[in-house]
Scaffold this active site. Sequence first.
Site, PDB file in Angstrom:
ATOM      1  N   HIS A   1       1.542   4.487  -2.905  1.00  0.00           N
ATOM      2  CA  HIS A   1       1.618   5.951  -2.822  1.00  0.00           C
ATOM      3  C   HIS A   1       2.827   6.479  -3.594  1.00  0.00           C
ATOM      4  O   HIS A   1       2.733   7.502  -4.289  1.00  0.00           O
ATOM      5  CB  HIS A   1       1.719   6.397  -1.360  1.00  0.00           C
ATOM      6  CG  HIS A   1       0.434   6.293  -0.615  1.00  0.00           C
ATOM      7  ND1 HIS A   1      -0.751   6.834  -1.084  1.00  0.00           N
ATOM      8  CD2 HIS A   1       0.124   5.725   0.586  1.00  0.00           C
ATOM      9  CE1 HIS A   1      -1.722   6.602  -0.210  1.00  0.00           C
ATOM     10  NE2 HIS A   1      -1.223   5.923   0.796  1.00  0.00           N
TER      11      HIS A   1
ATOM     12  N   HIS B   1       0.837  -1.207   0.000  1.00  0.00           N
ATOM     13  CA  HIS B   1       0.000   0.000   0.000  1.00  0.00           C
ATOM     14  C   HIS B   1       0.871   1.256   0.000  1.00  0.00           C
ATOM     15  O   HIS B   1       0.630   2.188  -0.780  1.00  0.00           O
ATOM     16  CB  HIS B   1      -0.908  -0.004   1.227  1.00  0.00           C
ATOM     17  CG  HIS B   1      -1.681   1.264   1.403  1.00  0.00           C
ATOM     18  ND1 HIS B   1      -2.915   1.474   0.827  1.00  0.00           N
ATOM     19  CD2 HIS B   1      -1.397   2.401   2.101  1.00  0.00           C
ATOM     20  CE1 HIS B   1      -3.361   2.673   1.155  1.00  0.00           C
ATOM     21  NE2 HIS B   1      -2.455   3.255   1.930  1.00  0.00           N
ATOM     22  N   GLU B   2       1.881   1.305   0.856  1.00  0.00           N
ATOM     23  CA  GLU B   2       2.750   2.482   0.904  1.00  0.00           C
ATOM     24  C   GLU B   2       3.528   2.637  -0.394  1.00  0.00           C
ATOM     25  O   GLU B   2       3.750   3.766  -0.856  1.00  0.00           O
ATOM     26  CB  GLU B   2       3.706   2.379   2.094  1.00  0.00           C
ATOM     27  CG  GLU B   2       3.023   2.344   3.449  1.00  0.00           C
ATOM     28  CD  GLU B   2       2.058   3.499   3.665  1.00  0.00           C
ATOM     29  OE1 GLU B   2       2.284   4.590   3.098  1.00  0.00           O
ATOM     30  OE2 GLU B   2       1.057   3.317   4.398  1.00  0.00           O
TER      31      GLU B   2
END
Length: 233
Positions: free
Chosen positions: A105, A101-102
Amino acid sequence: MPFYYDTIYWILLIPVLLLSVYAQIRVSSSFSRYSRERNRRGITGAQAAYEVLRSHGVGDVAIRPCRGKLTDHYDPRDNTIYLSEPVYNAATVAAVGVAAHEAGHAVQYAMGYGPVRVRAAIIPVTQFGSKFAFVALMLGMVLYSQPLFAAGIVLFGLTTLFQLVTLPVEFDASARALGTIDGTCLLDGEERRGAKKVLTAAALTYVAALLMSLLQLLRYVLIFTGRNDRGRR
């Protein structure tokens, strides 16, 4: 605030508060549960983040550990993904989901994803609004200054706007993470469902925060309009 509007506010506040508490509990429980489940391929969080970057052709992002729990984040200022201790070197289902998920980004920034560019652009005014909104609101209340109170509402509205823009950013990062997990087979079917539960729980906290901010903004607007109505009488 008139009694009717005040009643509506408290009626709406209760479910939003319950949602906030539920979201926090779900994040903690989901992360704890799937942090105890080692993924079959032995992929660590750091390796999962690298795979997401690699699969999107992004190769200039650093991946470093940071202290704490659930402190994982991507910092565009130094183009670095920071992964917490239970994620960076951990080969668990939760670690893969959170790290991916990070990394999502980081991919958003590298590809110029629209909503993340908007969020980055409004950060300065949002920070200003968060610092001075309540000052303006309190002074407007104490001094009975409608222009000052209105300024406080506008400043608070900037923080609400930031949370609104954050939602698609978070959802898209999770979608990119899960897409890479599927495409590179980082996790199998059951493990993927576990990672998705962790990411869904985290997304729910952003939804709850937005609803709380919208509700508070509504309260200020109702106070403002109520004071205007009394001033005309």
